[in-house]
Design a protein around this motif. Structure first.
Motif, PDB file in Angstrom:
ATOM      1  N   ARG A 172       0.841  -1.202   0.000  1.00  0.00           N
ATOM      2  CA  ARG A 172       0.000   0.000   0.000  1.00  0.00           C
ATOM      3  C   ARG A 172       0.878   1.255   0.000  1.00  0.00           C
ATOM      4  O   ARG A 172       0.561   2.245  -0.645  1.00  0.00           O
ATOM      5  CB  ARG A 172      -0.931   0.010   1.205  1.00  0.00           C
ATOM      6  CG  ARG A 172      -2.146  -0.881   1.049  1.00  0.00           C
ATOM      7  CD  ARG A 172      -3.136  -0.662   2.180  1.00  0.00           C
ATOM      8  NE  ARG A 172      -4.349  -1.441   1.984  1.00  0.00           N
ATOM      9  CZ  ARG A 172      -5.405  -1.041   1.289  1.00  0.00           C
ATOM     10  NH1 ARG A 172      -5.388   0.140   0.694  1.00  0.00           N
ATOM     11  NH2 ARG A 172      -6.466  -1.803   1.172  1.00  0.00           N
ATOM     12  N   GLY A 280     -10.377   1.525   0.016  1.00  0.00           N
ATOM     13  CA  GLY A 280     -10.868   0.291  -0.573  1.00  0.00           C
ATOM     14  C   GLY A 280      -9.765  -0.717  -0.839  1.00  0.00           C
ATOM     15  O   GLY A 280      -8.641  -0.602  -0.348  1.00  0.00           O
ATOM     16  N   SER A 281     -10.087  -1.717  -1.620  1.00  0.00           N
ATOM     17  CA  SER A 281      -9.175  -2.828  -1.868  1.00  0.00           C
ATOM     18  C   SER A 281      -8.015  -2.403  -2.758  1.00  0.00           C
ATOM     19  O   SER A 281      -8.147  -1.532  -3.623  1.00  0.00           O
ATOM     20  CB  SER A 281      -9.925  -3.991  -2.516  1.00  0.00           C
ATOM     21  OG  SER A 281     -10.412  -3.603  -3.786  1.00  0.00           O
ATOM     22  N   SER A 283      -6.714  -4.145  -5.059  1.00  0.00           N
ATOM     23  CA  SER A 283      -6.924  -4.603  -6.435  1.00  0.00           C
ATOM     24  C   SER A 283      -7.520  -3.516  -7.319  1.00  0.00           C
ATOM     25  O   SER A 283      -7.339  -3.527  -8.538  1.00  0.00           O
ATOM     26  CB  SER A 283      -7.840  -5.834  -6.443  1.00  0.00           C
ATOM     27  OG  SER A 283      -9.092  -5.530  -5.840  1.00  0.00           O
ATOM     28  N   SER A 284      -8.222  -2.560  -6.697  1.00  0.00           N
ATOM     29  CA  SER A 284      -8.833  -1.466  -7.463  1.00  0.00           C
ATOM     30  C   SER A 284      -7.895  -0.277  -7.637  1.00  0.00           C
ATOM     31  O   SER A 284      -8.239   0.704  -8.297  1.00  0.00           O
ATOM     32  CB  SER A 284     -10.121  -0.997  -6.765  1.00  0.00           C
ATOM     33  OG  SER A 284      -9.816  -0.433  -5.495  1.00  0.00           O
ATOM     34  N   TRP A 289      -2.907  -5.462 -11.465  1.00  0.00           N
ATOM     35  CA  TRP A 289      -3.101  -6.174 -10.213  1.00  0.00           C
ATOM     36  C   TRP A 289      -2.851  -7.679 -10.344  1.00  0.00           C
ATOM     37  O   TRP A 289      -2.276  -8.293  -9.452  1.00  0.00           O
ATOM     38  CB  TRP A 289      -4.504  -5.939  -9.669  1.00  0.00           C
ATOM     39  CG  TRP A 289      -4.769  -6.732  -8.427  1.00  0.00           C
ATOM     40  CD1 TRP A 289      -5.592  -7.803  -8.279  1.00  0.00           C
ATOM     41  CD2 TRP A 289      -4.142  -6.536  -7.149  1.00  0.00           C
ATOM     42  NE1 TRP A 289      -5.542  -8.295  -7.005  1.00  0.00           N
ATOM     43  CE2 TRP A 289      -4.648  -7.526  -6.277  1.00  0.00           C
ATOM     44  CE3 TRP A 289      -3.214  -5.640  -6.666  1.00  0.00           C
ATOM     45  CZ2 TRP A 289      -4.264  -7.633  -4.949  1.00  0.00           C
ATOM     46  CZ3 TRP A 289      -2.827  -5.731  -5.333  1.00  0.00           C
ATOM     47  CH2 TRP A 289      -3.344  -6.725  -4.499  1.00  0.00           C
ATOM     48  N   SER A 293      -0.456  -9.721  -7.839  1.00  0.00           N
ATOM     49  CA  SER A 293      -0.993 -10.796  -7.010  1.00  0.00           C
ATOM     50  C   SER A 293      -0.234 -12.099  -7.255  1.00  0.00           C
ATOM     51  O   SER A 293       0.103 -12.835  -6.316  1.00  0.00           O
ATOM     52  CB  SER A 293      -2.481 -10.989  -7.315  1.00  0.00           C
ATOM     53  OG  SER A 293      -3.022 -12.045  -6.541  1.00  0.00           O
ATOM     54  N   HIS A 306      -3.945  -9.292   0.757  1.00  0.00           N
ATOM     55  CA  HIS A 306      -5.206  -9.657   1.398  1.00  0.00           C
ATOM     56  C   HIS A 306      -5.610  -8.681   2.493  1.00  0.00           C
ATOM     57  O   HIS A 306      -6.814  -8.529   2.778  1.00  0.00           O
ATOM     58  CB  HIS A 306      -5.111 -11.066   1.999  1.00  0.00           C
ATOM     59  CG  HIS A 306      -4.741 -12.117   1.017  1.00  0.00           C
ATOM     60  ND1 HIS A 306      -5.489 -12.403  -0.100  1.00  0.00           N
ATOM     61  CD2 HIS A 306      -3.670 -12.979   0.972  1.00  0.00           C
ATOM     62  CE1 HIS A 306      -4.920 -13.376  -0.806  1.00  0.00           C
ATOM     63  NE2 HIS A 306      -3.812 -13.748  -0.165  1.00  0.00           N
ATOM     64  N   ASP A 308      -6.693  -5.521   4.611  1.00  0.00           N
ATOM     65  CA  ASP A 308      -7.503  -4.362   4.300  1.00  0.00           C
ATOM     66  C   ASP A 308      -7.840  -3.633   5.590  1.00  0.00           C
ATOM     67  O   ASP A 308      -7.778  -4.209   6.679  1.00  0.00           O
ATOM     68  CB  ASP A 308      -8.810  -4.771   3.603  1.00  0.00           C
ATOM     69  CG  ASP A 308      -9.430  -3.618   2.842  1.00  0.00           C
ATOM     70  OD1 ASP A 308      -8.810  -2.544   2.772  1.00  0.00           O
ATOM     71  OD2 ASP A 308     -10.551  -3.795   2.326  1.00  0.00           O
ATOM     72  N   ARG A 310      -9.932   0.362   7.073  1.00  0.00           N
ATOM     73  CA  ARG A 310     -10.706   1.538   6.701  1.00  0.00           C
ATOM     74  C   ARG A 310     -10.166   2.767   7.421  1.00  0.00           C
ATOM     75  O   ARG A 310      -9.649   2.673   8.517  1.00  0.00           O
ATOM     76  CB  ARG A 310     -12.178   1.367   7.057  1.00  0.00           C
ATOM     77  CG  ARG A 310     -12.877   0.261   6.280  1.00  0.00           C
ATOM     78  CD  ARG A 310     -14.320   0.162   6.703  1.00  0.00           C
ATOM     79  NE  ARG A 310     -15.020  -0.907   5.958  1.00  0.00           N
ATOM     80  CZ  ARG A 310     -16.291  -1.224   6.147  1.00  0.00           C
ATOM     81  NH1 ARG A 310     -17.012  -0.565   7.055  1.00  0.00           N
ATOM     82  NH2 ARG A 310     -16.844  -2.183   5.440  1.00  0.00           N
TER      83      ARG A 310
END
Length: 311
Positions: A172, A280-281, A283-284, A289, A293, A306, A308, A310
Protein backbone atom coordinates in the motif's frame (compact mmCIF):
# COMPACT_ATOMS: atom_id res chain seq x y z
CA UNK A 1 16.33 28.29 33.83
CA UNK A 2 15.93 31.92 34.80
CA UNK A 3 12.53 32.83 36.20
CA UNK A 4 13.35 36.22 37.66
CA UNK A 5 16.14 38.61 36.73
CA UNK A 6 17.23 41.69 38.71
CA UNK A 7 20.04 43.84 37.38
CA UNK A 8 21.28 47.07 38.89
CA UNK A 9 24.23 49.37 38.49
CA UNK A 10 25.12 51.63 41.41
CA UNK A 11 26.88 54.84 40.62
CA UNK A 12 29.41 55.62 43.34
CA UNK A 13 31.70 58.54 43.93
CA UNK A 14 35.22 57.25 44.32
CA UNK A 15 36.63 57.51 47.77
CA UNK A 16 39.93 59.43 47.94
CA UNK A 17 41.30 62.34 46.00
CA UNK A 18 39.93 61.18 42.67
CA UNK A 19 36.68 62.74 41.55
CA UNK A 20 35.95 60.12 38.89
CA UNK A 21 32.62 58.38 38.89
CA UNK A 22 32.68 54.57 38.78
CA UNK A 23 30.10 51.83 38.37
CA UNK A 24 29.61 48.88 40.65
CA UNK A 25 28.01 46.10 38.60
CA UNK A 26 25.77 43.80 40.54
CA UNK A 27 25.59 40.30 39.08
CA UNK A 28 22.32 38.88 37.80
CA UNK A 29 20.29 37.26 40.53
CA UNK A 30 18.81 34.06 39.16
CA UNK A 31 15.77 32.43 40.63
CA UNK A 32 15.75 28.75 39.64
CA UNK A 33 12.64 26.98 38.46
CA UNK A 34 10.99 24.72 41.02
CA UNK A 35 11.81 21.03 40.77
CA UNK A 36 9.22 19.25 38.59
CA UNK A 37 7.23 16.44 40.16
CA UNK A 38 8.61 13.62 38.03
CA UNK A 39 10.23 10.22 38.39
CA UNK A 40 14.06 10.19 38.57
CA UNK A 41 14.36 8.41 35.20
CA UNK A 42 12.49 11.29 33.51
CA UNK A 43 14.99 13.97 34.54
CA UNK A 44 17.18 13.71 31.38
CA UNK A 45 14.08 14.22 29.23
CA UNK A 46 12.86 17.44 30.88
CA UNK A 47 14.20 20.72 29.51
CA UNK A 48 13.84 24.46 30.00
CA UNK A 49 14.76 26.05 26.63
CA UNK A 50 15.91 29.66 26.53
CA UNK A 51 15.11 30.93 23.01
CA UNK A 52 17.38 33.56 21.47
CA UNK A 53 14.61 35.15 19.41
CA UNK A 54 12.00 35.83 22.10
CA UNK A 55 11.26 35.48 25.81
CA UNK A 56 9.21 32.57 27.10
CA UNK A 57 7.99 34.90 29.87
CA UNK A 58 5.37 33.07 31.95
CA UNK A 59 6.31 29.81 30.20
CA UNK A 60 9.96 30.04 31.28
CA UNK A 61 9.51 27.43 34.00
CA UNK A 62 7.19 25.24 31.94
CA UNK A 63 9.18 22.04 31.19
CA UNK A 64 9.52 20.87 27.60
CA UNK A 65 10.09 17.39 26.16
CA UNK A 66 12.02 16.86 22.92
CA UNK A 67 10.89 14.32 20.32
CA UNK A 68 11.41 13.25 16.72
CA UNK A 69 9.07 11.26 14.49
CA UNK A 70 11.17 8.79 12.47
CA UNK A 71 9.38 7.48 9.41
CA UNK A 72 9.45 6.90 5.66
CA UNK A 73 7.67 8.82 2.92
CA UNK A 74 4.01 7.85 2.40
CA UNK A 75 3.75 6.07 5.75
CA UNK A 76 1.11 8.33 7.29
CA UNK A 77 3.55 10.61 9.08
CA UNK A 78 2.01 13.80 7.68
CA UNK A 79 -1.46 12.69 8.78
CA UNK A 80 -0.11 11.62 12.16
CA UNK A 81 1.69 14.93 12.66
CA UNK A 82 -1.52 16.91 12.11
CA UNK A 83 -2.99 15.06 15.09
CA UNK A 84 -0.03 16.07 17.26
CA UNK A 85 -0.23 19.69 16.17
CA UNK A 86 -3.91 19.83 17.07
CA UNK A 87 -2.75 19.54 20.69
CA UNK A 88 -2.45 22.93 22.40
CA UNK A 89 0.95 22.10 23.87
CA UNK A 90 2.69 20.13 21.09
CA UNK A 91 4.73 21.69 18.28
CA UNK A 92 5.90 19.32 15.55
CA UNK A 93 7.72 21.31 12.90
CA UNK A 94 7.35 19.09 9.87
CA UNK A 95 9.87 17.51 7.53
CA UNK A 96 12.71 19.90 8.33
CA UNK A 97 15.46 17.82 6.70
CA UNK A 98 13.73 17.60 3.33
CA UNK A 99 15.92 20.65 2.58
CA UNK A 100 19.25 19.07 1.61
CA UNK A 101 21.52 21.83 2.93
CA UNK A 102 20.24 21.21 6.46
CA UNK A 103 21.44 17.61 6.32
CA UNK A 104 24.62 18.17 4.29
CA UNK A 105 26.83 17.21 7.24
CA UNK A 106 26.61 16.57 10.96
CA UNK A 107 27.37 20.20 11.80
CA UNK A 108 24.35 21.51 9.88
CA UNK A 109 22.19 18.73 11.32
CA UNK A 110 23.25 19.66 14.86
CA UNK A 111 22.69 23.35 14.22
CA UNK A 112 19.20 22.67 12.89
CA UNK A 113 18.26 20.40 15.80
CA UNK A 114 19.58 22.93 18.32
CA UNK A 115 17.40 25.63 16.77
CA UNK A 116 14.30 23.43 16.90
CA UNK A 117 14.76 22.22 20.46
CA UNK A 118 15.67 25.69 21.71
CA UNK A 119 12.22 26.79 20.44
CA UNK A 120 13.83 29.19 17.96
CA UNK A 121 12.33 27.43 14.91
CA UNK A 122 9.24 29.51 14.22
CA UNK A 123 6.60 27.88 12.04
CA UNK A 124 2.87 27.31 11.83
CA UNK A 125 3.36 24.65 14.51
CA UNK A 126 4.35 27.29 17.10
CA UNK A 127 1.79 27.61 19.86
CA UNK A 128 0.24 30.44 21.84
CA UNK A 129 0.04 28.16 24.86
CA UNK A 130 3.13 27.00 26.72
CA UNK A 131 4.88 24.32 24.69
CA UNK A 132 5.16 20.99 26.50
CA UNK A 133 6.66 18.94 23.66
CA UNK A 134 8.59 20.09 20.59
CA UNK A 135 9.94 18.07 17.71
CA UNK A 136 10.05 17.34 14.00
CA UNK A 137 9.33 14.72 11.37
CA UNK A 138 12.47 13.00 10.04
CA UNK A 139 12.51 10.60 7.10
CA UNK A 140 15.04 7.74 7.21
CA UNK A 141 16.52 8.75 3.84
CA UNK A 142 17.26 12.33 4.94
CA UNK A 143 20.70 11.84 6.48
CA UNK A 144 19.34 9.91 9.46
CA UNK A 145 20.79 6.53 8.50
CA UNK A 146 23.99 7.99 7.07
CA UNK A 147 24.87 9.74 10.35
CA UNK A 148 23.05 7.39 12.71
CA UNK A 149 25.84 7.05 15.27
CA UNK A 150 26.32 10.78 15.78
CA UNK A 151 22.59 11.42 15.72
CA UNK A 152 21.93 8.68 18.29
CA UNK A 153 24.55 10.32 20.50
CA UNK A 154 22.88 13.71 20.05
CA UNK A 155 19.55 12.18 21.07
CA UNK A 156 21.18 10.68 24.17
CA UNK A 157 22.93 13.86 25.27
CA UNK A 158 19.90 16.07 24.69
CA UNK A 159 17.27 13.70 26.02
CA UNK A 160 15.28 13.31 22.79
CA UNK A 161 12.53 10.68 22.63
CA UNK A 162 11.61 8.95 19.36
CA UNK A 163 8.30 8.04 17.77
CA UNK A 164 8.79 5.39 15.08
CA UNK A 165 5.92 5.36 12.59
CA UNK A 166 5.94 2.76 9.82
CA UNK A 167 3.42 0.93 7.64
CA UNK A 168 2.79 -2.79 7.99
CA UNK A 169 1.50 -3.13 4.43
CA UNK A 170 4.46 -2.03 2.32
CA UNK A 171 2.55 -2.68 -0.90
CA UNK A 172 0.00 0.00 0.00
CA UNK A 173 2.88 2.32 0.76
CA UNK A 174 4.35 1.60 -2.69
CA UNK A 175 1.05 2.49 -4.37
CA UNK A 176 1.01 5.78 -2.48
CA UNK A 177 4.64 6.53 -3.39
CA UNK A 178 4.08 5.89 -7.11
CA UNK A 179 0.85 7.89 -7.19
CA UNK A 180 2.48 10.81 -5.40
CA UNK A 181 5.42 10.76 -7.82
CA UNK A 182 3.02 10.79 -10.75
CA UNK A 183 1.10 13.78 -9.42
CA UNK A 184 4.33 15.65 -8.71
CA UNK A 185 4.69 15.92 -12.50
CA UNK A 186 1.08 15.73 -13.66
CA UNK A 187 -0.31 18.18 -11.06
CA UNK A 188 -3.84 16.87 -11.50
CA UNK A 189 -5.49 19.30 -9.07
CA UNK A 190 -5.69 22.52 -11.10
CA UNK A 191 -2.00 22.42 -11.92
CA UNK A 192 -0.97 22.07 -8.27
CA UNK A 193 0.80 19.11 -6.70
CA UNK A 194 -0.64 18.02 -3.36
CA UNK A 195 0.82 15.25 -1.24
CA UNK A 196 -2.10 15.55 1.20
CA UNK A 197 -5.66 16.75 0.73
CA UNK A 198 -8.47 18.02 2.94
CA UNK A 199 -11.56 17.27 0.89
CA UNK A 200 -13.15 14.04 -0.37
CA UNK A 201 -13.44 15.60 -3.83
CA UNK A 202 -9.70 16.18 -4.13
CA UNK A 203 -8.96 12.69 -2.77
CA UNK A 204 -11.30 11.13 -5.34
CA UNK A 205 -9.58 12.94 -8.20
CA UNK A 206 -6.09 11.85 -7.10
CA UNK A 207 -7.23 8.27 -6.51
CA UNK A 208 -8.27 7.88 -10.15
CA UNK A 209 -4.65 7.34 -11.14
CA UNK A 210 -3.71 3.67 -10.86
CA UNK A 211 0.05 2.99 -11.03
CA UNK A 212 1.60 0.08 -12.86
CA UNK A 213 4.04 -1.69 -10.55
CA UNK A 214 7.12 -3.49 -11.84
CA UNK A 215 6.36 -7.05 -10.75
CA UNK A 216 9.91 -8.21 -11.49
CA UNK A 217 11.51 -5.77 -9.04
CA UNK A 218 8.66 -5.80 -6.53
CA UNK A 219 9.94 -8.38 -4.03
CA UNK A 220 13.45 -6.89 -3.98
CA UNK A 221 11.99 -3.42 -3.37
CA UNK A 222 9.74 -4.60 -0.55
CA UNK A 223 12.67 -6.42 1.02
CA UNK A 224 14.83 -3.30 0.85
CA UNK A 225 12.20 -1.17 2.62
CA UNK A 226 11.76 -3.82 5.30
CA UNK A 227 15.52 -4.02 5.85
CA UNK A 228 15.77 -0.24 6.14
CA UNK A 229 13.15 -0.03 8.87
CA UNK A 230 14.76 -2.95 10.69
CA UNK A 231 18.13 -1.18 10.61
CA UNK A 232 16.60 2.04 11.92
CA UNK A 233 15.08 0.22 14.88
CA UNK A 234 18.44 -1.39 15.58
CA UNK A 235 20.43 1.86 15.24
CA UNK A 236 18.23 3.73 17.71
CA UNK A 237 17.17 0.90 20.02
CA UNK A 238 18.95 2.49 22.98
CA UNK A 239 17.04 5.75 22.56
CA UNK A 240 13.77 6.07 24.47
CA UNK A 241 11.09 5.34 21.88
CA UNK A 242 7.63 4.15 21.01
CA UNK A 243 6.86 2.08 17.90
CA UNK A 244 3.65 2.74 15.98
CA UNK A 245 2.21 1.36 12.77
CA UNK A 246 -0.04 3.46 10.57
CA UNK A 247 -2.65 0.72 10.28
CA UNK A 248 -2.89 0.41 14.07
CA UNK A 249 -3.49 4.15 14.48
CA UNK A 250 -6.18 4.01 11.80
CA UNK A 251 -8.00 1.14 13.49
CA UNK A 252 -7.47 2.22 17.08
CA UNK A 253 -7.33 5.93 17.88
CA UNK A 254 -6.46 5.11 21.51
CA UNK A 255 -2.93 4.85 20.10
CA UNK A 256 -2.97 8.65 20.10
CA UNK A 257 -3.55 8.55 23.85
CA UNK A 258 -0.50 6.30 24.16
CA UNK A 259 1.55 8.91 22.30
CA UNK A 260 0.35 11.69 24.60
CA UNK A 261 1.31 9.58 27.61
CA UNK A 262 4.69 8.93 26.01
CA UNK A 263 5.28 12.66 25.52
CA UNK A 264 3.95 13.42 29.01
CA UNK A 265 1.46 15.99 27.76
CA UNK A 266 -2.10 16.56 29.03
CA UNK A 267 -4.61 14.25 27.38
CA UNK A 268 -6.69 15.99 24.71
CA UNK A 269 -8.91 14.88 21.85
CA UNK A 270 -6.70 15.14 18.78
CA UNK A 271 -8.06 15.92 15.31
CA UNK A 272 -6.92 15.90 11.70
CA UNK A 273 -8.48 17.50 8.64
CA UNK A 274 -6.59 15.31 6.20
CA UNK A 275 -8.59 12.96 3.98
CA UNK A 276 -7.27 9.59 2.90
CA UNK A 277 -6.62 9.37 -0.85
CA UNK A 278 -6.49 5.62 -1.53
CA UNK A 279 -9.44 3.74 -0.07
CA UNK A 280 -10.87 0.29 -0.57
CA UNK A 281 -9.17 -2.83 -1.87
CA UNK A 282 -5.70 -2.76 -3.36
CA UNK A 283 -6.92 -4.60 -6.43
CA UNK A 284 -8.83 -1.47 -7.46
CA UNK A 285 -5.78 0.77 -7.06
CA UNK A 286 -3.17 -1.04 -9.19
CA UNK A 287 -3.33 -1.18 -12.98
CA UNK A 288 -1.60 -4.58 -13.30
CA UNK A 289 -3.10 -6.17 -10.21
CA UNK A 290 -3.09 -9.74 -11.58
CA UNK A 291 0.67 -9.57 -12.15
CA UNK A 292 1.25 -8.23 -8.64
CA UNK A 293 -0.99 -10.80 -7.01
CA UNK A 294 0.78 -13.59 -8.86
CA UNK A 295 4.25 -12.22 -7.96
CA UNK A 296 3.50 -12.09 -4.22
CA UNK A 297 1.54 -15.32 -3.84
CA UNK A 298 3.61 -17.88 -1.95
CA UNK A 299 6.12 -15.28 -0.72
CA UNK A 300 6.58 -13.74 2.76
CA UNK A 301 4.69 -10.70 1.40
CA UNK A 302 1.54 -12.54 0.31
CA UNK A 303 -0.43 -11.10 3.23
CA UNK A 304 -0.12 -7.63 1.66
CA UNK A 305 -2.56 -8.53 -1.10
CA UNK A 306 -5.21 -9.66 1.40
CA UNK A 307 -4.95 -7.14 4.24
CA UNK A 308 -7.50 -4.36 4.30
CA UNK A 309 -8.59 -1.57 6.64
CA UNK A 310 -10.71 1.54 6.70
CA UNK A 311 -10.04 5.19 7.41
Amino acid sequence: MVCGVYICSICLKQIGTSSKIGFLDIKVVQKPCPEPNIEPWEIPYVHYPNPKTYSRAECACHPVRYFAILSMQRSGSGWFETFLNSHANISSNGEIFSVKVRRSNMSTITETLDTIYNLDWLSSASKNECTTAVGLKWMLNQGLMQHHEQIAEYFRIHGVSLIFLFRRNLLRRMVSVLANEYDRNAKILNGTHKSHVHSPQEAEILAKYKPTINSTLLIAQLKQVNETTTKALEYFKSTRHILLYYEDVVKNRTKLRDVQDFLRVPQMKLKSRQVKIHKGSLSSQVENWNDISKALTGTPYESFIHEDYRR
